[in-house]
Design a protein around this motif. Structure first.
Motif, PDB file in Angstrom:
ATOM      1  N   LYS A  39       0.964  -1.403  -0.020  1.00 59.28           N
ATOM      2  CA  LYS A  39      -0.041   0.135   0.004  1.00 59.28           C
ATOM      3  C   LYS A  39       0.719   1.200   0.102  1.00 59.28           C
ATOM      4  CE  LYS A  39      -3.779  -2.047   2.670  1.00 59.28           C
ATOM      5  NZ  LYS A  39      -4.229  -2.152   3.876  1.00 59.28           N
ATOM      6  N   GLU A  40       0.299   2.393  -0.532  1.00 57.36           N
ATOM      7  CA  GLU A  40       0.977   3.653  -0.533  1.00 57.36           C
ATOM      8  C   GLU A  40       1.216   4.033   0.989  1.00 57.36           C
ATOM      9  OE1 GLU A  40       0.234   8.354  -1.665  1.00 57.36           O
ATOM     10  OE2 GLU A  40      -1.066   7.000  -2.122  1.00 57.36           O
ATOM     11  N   GLY A  41       2.689   4.241   1.157  1.00 55.09           N
ATOM     12  CA  GLY A  41       3.024   4.566   2.640  1.00 55.09           C
ATOM     13  C   GLY A  41       3.642   3.538   3.144  1.00 55.09           C
ATOM     14  N   ASP A  42       3.516   2.256   2.819  1.00 53.41           N
ATOM     15  CA  ASP A  42       4.205   1.031   3.457  1.00 53.41           C
ATOM     16  C   ASP A  42       5.764   1.147   2.934  1.00 53.41           C
ATOM     17  OD1 ASP A  42       1.964  -0.086   3.919  1.00 53.41           O
ATOM     18  OD2 ASP A  42       2.132  -1.692   2.466  1.00 53.41           O
ATOM     19  N   ASP A  43       6.629   0.781   3.924  1.00 53.98           N
ATOM     20  CA  ASP A  43       8.063   0.545   3.900  1.00 53.98           C
ATOM     21  C   ASP A  43       8.225  -0.323   2.591  1.00 53.98           C
ATOM     22  OD1 ASP A  43       8.567   2.222   5.916  1.00 53.98           O
ATOM     23  OD2 ASP A  43       8.797   0.598   7.450  1.00 53.98           O
ATOM     24  N   GLY A  44       9.143   0.041   1.626  1.00 53.50           N
ATOM     25  CA  GLY A  44       9.700  -0.874   0.715  1.00 53.50           C
ATOM     26  C   GLY A  44      10.844  -1.626   0.919  1.00 53.50           C
ATOM     27  N   ASP A  45      10.758  -2.719   0.506  1.00 49.13           N
ATOM     28  CA  ASP A  45      11.985  -3.912   0.635  1.00 49.13           C
ATOM     29  C   ASP A  45      12.207  -4.615  -0.333  1.00 49.13           C
ATOM     30  OD1 ASP A  45      10.043  -5.263   1.126  1.00 49.13           O
ATOM     31  OD2 ASP A  45      10.925  -6.409   2.893  1.00 49.13           O
ATOM     32  N   ARG A  46      11.634  -4.660  -1.482  1.00 50.79           N
ATOM     33  CA  ARG A  46      11.662  -5.252  -2.715  1.00 50.79           C
ATOM     34  C   ARG A  46      11.193  -4.939  -3.963  1.00 50.79           C
ATOM     35  NH1 ARG A  46      10.966 -10.190  -0.692  1.00 50.79           N
ATOM     36  NH2 ARG A  46      11.120  -9.630   1.246  1.00 50.79           N
ATOM     37  N   CYS A  47      11.401  -5.316  -4.988  1.00 50.58           N
ATOM     38  CA  CYS A  47      10.824  -5.011  -6.164  1.00 50.58           C
ATOM     39  C   CYS A  47      10.355  -6.210  -6.795  1.00 50.58           C
ATOM     40  CB  CYS A  47      11.583  -4.297  -7.245  1.00 50.58           C
ATOM     41  SG  CYS A  47      12.741  -5.438  -8.038  1.00 50.58           S
ATOM     42  N   TYR A  48       9.206  -6.271  -7.711  1.00 52.42           N
ATOM     43  CA  TYR A  48       8.709  -7.310  -8.378  1.00 52.42           C
ATOM     44  C   TYR A  48       8.857  -7.364  -9.955  1.00 52.42           C
ATOM     45  CZ  TYR A  48       6.285  -7.744  -3.830  1.00 52.42           C
ATOM     46  OH  TYR A  48       6.131  -7.884  -2.657  1.00 52.42           O
ATOM     47  N   ILE A  49       8.646  -8.504 -10.590  1.00 50.36           N
ATOM     48  CA  ILE A  49       8.883  -8.718 -11.832  1.00 50.36           C
ATOM     49  C   ILE A  49       7.521  -9.746 -12.260  1.00 50.36           C
ATOM     50  CG2 ILE A  49      10.081  -9.742 -13.873  1.00 50.36           C
ATOM     51  CD1 ILE A  49      12.575  -9.362 -12.070  1.00 50.36           C
TER      52      ILE A  49
END
Length: 152
Positions: A39-49
């Motif tokens: 969700k918007e505002g979550d911490d990001g720790d990965r990307c996706y393909i």
């Protein structure tokens, strides 16, 4: 999996040994339709393909609801900003149809990039091109929106 990675625009300039390093940190994920990946505002720790299926990138606008920014398809990737900066997610990612994804964890990718600067350069350049393209598309959408609304 290397043959699949070769087809992803992000990895187009990588050589086989570099793709092998990326392959080692890719984690396959089967994800059901309507799953919220972040969700918007979550911490990001990965990307996706995206290998199969579709993912909707959206913003939720107060008193209006969801505004889809893009529907991504196989071969597309998203969430890469989390690999570059430490800011919260800028939008929601919702699975549009059952999907097969690969995820790449920031910590694991950082370890590779520290050891292989040339690989890091190639990936950061690809990320830069992607972000630039998306910014241009956003600018065009904003210009169209302003033209339709009569401008300000």
């Amino acid at each position: 999996m290397i043959e699949l990675l070769k087809k992803i625009h992000l990895f187009a300039t990588l050589l086989e040994p570099e793709l092998a390093k990326i392959e080692k940190i890719c984690r396959p994920e089967a994800v059901a339709k309507d799953t919220v990946l972040f969700k918007e505002g979550d911490d990001g720790d990965r990307c996706y393909i995206i290998m199969k299926g579709e993912v909707r990138i959206s913003k939720f606008i107060p008193h209006i609801g969801e505004e889809a920014l893009a529907v991504l398809k196989p071969g597309d990737y998203f969430g890469e900003m989390a690999l570059i900066d430490n800011f919260p997610r800028s939008a929601h990612a919702i699975v549009n149809s059952d999907a097969a994804l690969l995820s790449i964890n920031k910590t694991e990718l950082d370890k590779i990039l520290i050891m292989d600067h040339e690989l890091g350069y190639k990936l950061l350049w690809a990320f830069t091109k992607t972000l630039s393209k998306r910014l241009r598309e956003t600018n065009e959408k904003m210009a169209s929106f302003l033209a339709m609304s009569g401008g300000f």
